[in-house]
Design an enzyme around this catalytic site. Structure first.
Site, PDB file in Angstrom:
ATOM      1  N   ILE A  92       0.844  -1.208   0.000  1.00 46.07           N
ATOM      2  CA  ILE A  92       0.000   0.000   0.000  1.00 46.07           C
ATOM      3  C   ILE A  92       0.872   1.248   0.000  1.00 46.07           C
ATOM      4  CG2 ILE A  92      -1.516   1.367   1.496  1.00 46.07           C
ATOM      5  CD1 ILE A  92      -2.854  -1.273   2.378  1.00 46.07           C
ATOM      6  N   ASP A 101      15.373   0.788   9.856  1.00 48.52           N
ATOM      7  CA  ASP A 101      14.341   0.093  10.631  1.00 48.52           C
ATOM      8  C   ASP A 101      13.661   1.158  11.490  1.00 48.52           C
ATOM      9  OD1 ASP A 101      12.886  -1.399  12.537  1.00 48.52           O
ATOM     10  OD2 ASP A 101      14.312  -3.059  12.416  1.00 48.52           O
ATOM     11  N   SER A 139      -3.403   2.948   9.511  1.00 48.62           N
ATOM     12  CA  SER A 139      -3.891   2.137  10.625  1.00 48.62           C
ATOM     13  C   SER A 139      -4.582   0.909  10.033  1.00 48.62           C
ATOM     14  CB  SER A 139      -4.833   3.000  11.473  1.00 48.62           C
ATOM     15  OG  SER A 139      -5.314   2.295  12.570  1.00 48.62           O
ATOM     16  N   LYS A 195      -2.350  -0.901  16.590  1.00 45.83           N
ATOM     17  CA  LYS A 195      -3.092   0.058  15.754  1.00 45.83           C
ATOM     18  C   LYS A 195      -3.982   0.977  16.602  1.00 45.83           C
ATOM     19  CE  LYS A 195      -1.590  -1.228  11.646  1.00 45.83           C
ATOM     20  NZ  LYS A 195      -0.561  -0.421  10.958  1.00 45.83           N
ATOM     21  N   ILE A 223      -7.603  -5.306   1.856  1.00 50.54           N
ATOM     22  CA  ILE A 223      -7.103  -4.722   0.608  1.00 50.54           C
ATOM     23  C   ILE A 223      -6.422  -5.829  -0.199  1.00 50.54           C
ATOM     24  CG2 ILE A 223      -5.579  -2.985  -0.422  1.00 50.54           C
ATOM     25  CD1 ILE A 223      -7.934  -1.763   1.183  1.00 50.54           C
TER      26      ILE A 223
END
Ligand code: COA
Length: 262
Positions: free
Chosen positions: A22, A67, A144, A162, A191
């Site tokens: 995403i 990271d 999120s 989250k 998704i």
């Protein structure tokens, strides 16, 4: 909604976890709108691939390795990106980890790995970026998930992480509103073609069952999430801060009942 093709010309967008999934789609969309983009990820090879892909598409792009759990590393790549692309206008905190596991069988380290990537990593990016983005018009968008407000089996770590991300976002929206910085979350539901969905619905049967639970009857696409991220970075969202925007085809409604229309 159609956005002006030059919506983000002259702007610098910095995207954590932007080397794939995403977040890479968001990088492509922002670049198409004219932004200079910086993406970061943990894997150097993947970062190089993302940079090539973005540049091949015509983007002014930089991919760096860090990271998000390591504040010094995040601060370092933010410094490099600002030297290359100028102050940050849009920060997207997208770096995340996930694996399905029953809480009773999950090690403390496994729980911490996800909380530290998703929540501590987002904090690190915000804290390191703030000095470079504290100006009216700048914004931070967190990726999120439904798990922030819908409890889910085998997802205790992700639900905790989250939910923390969204509440931290709201606290920062209070603190940074005076500087003109807006902060919001996008909470995507299922998704398609993402590593997360591949892990959470790993068989065609599991995917079909998950799709049936979405009122709109299908999974979302990465490009659809990218459009919402662009909206939040646009002047159309100038008065939106502290919001969690569910983007899930209605999945998060969590309702039940028979549809008399079939
Ligand atoms: N089930 C149970 N525990 C698991 C696990 C699984 N499938 N995968 C990892 N863990 C545990 C490990 O056993 C380890 O705990 P231990 O030291 O007690 O054994 C801990 O998590 C950390 O694992 P490690 O592989 O060292 O972590 P990492 O930092 O390299 O990876 C993860 C982080 C675990 C979140 C990994 O899944 C990841 O990097 N994911 C990124 C991509 C992703 O998930 N994208 C989807 C986002 S929605």
């Amino acid at each position: 909604m159609t956005f002006a093709p030059d919506l983000l010309v002259g702007k610098h967008a910095f995207i954590t976890g932007g080397t794939r999934g995403i977040n890479l789609s968001i990088a492509h969309r922002f670049a198409k709108a004219g932004a200079k983009v910086t993406v970061i990820g943990r894997d150097a090879e993947r970062a190089a691939g993302a940079e090539k892909q973005l540049r091949d598409a015509g983007a002014t792009a930089l991919a760096l390795t860090a990271d998000v759990r390591d504040y010094a590393a995040v601060d370092g790549v933010i410094g490099k990106s600002v030297a290359a692309h100028g102050p940050i206008d849009v920060l997207v905190c997208g770096a995340a980890g996930n694996f399905p596991a029953p809480a009773a069988a999950m090690s403390t380290n496994g729980f911490k790995a996800v909380v530290e990537i998703d929540l501590v990593g987002a904090f690190n990016a915000c804290r390191a970026a703030f000095q470079h983005l504290r100006k009216p018009g700048a914004c931070v968008t967190f990726i999120s998930a439904n798990q922030a407000y819908m409890p889910a089996m085998l997802q205790a770590h992700v639900c905790a992480a989250k939910a923390g991300v969204d509440m931290m976002m709201k606290a920062l929206a209070m603190e940074w509103g005076g500087s003109g910085v807006r902060l919001n979350s996008i909470a995507p539901g299922p998704i398609a073609d993402t590593e997360g969905m591949a892990r959470l619905a790993s068989t065609p049967e599991a995917r079909a069952a998950a799709e049936k639970r979405v009122p709109l009857g299908r999974f979302g696409t990465k490009d659809e999430v990218a459009e919402v991220a662009l909206f939040l970075a646009s002047p159309a969202a100038a008065y939106i801060t502290g919001a969690v925007l569910a983007m899930d085809g209605g999945f998060g409604l969590g309702g039940f009942g028979l549809n008399p229309l079939g």
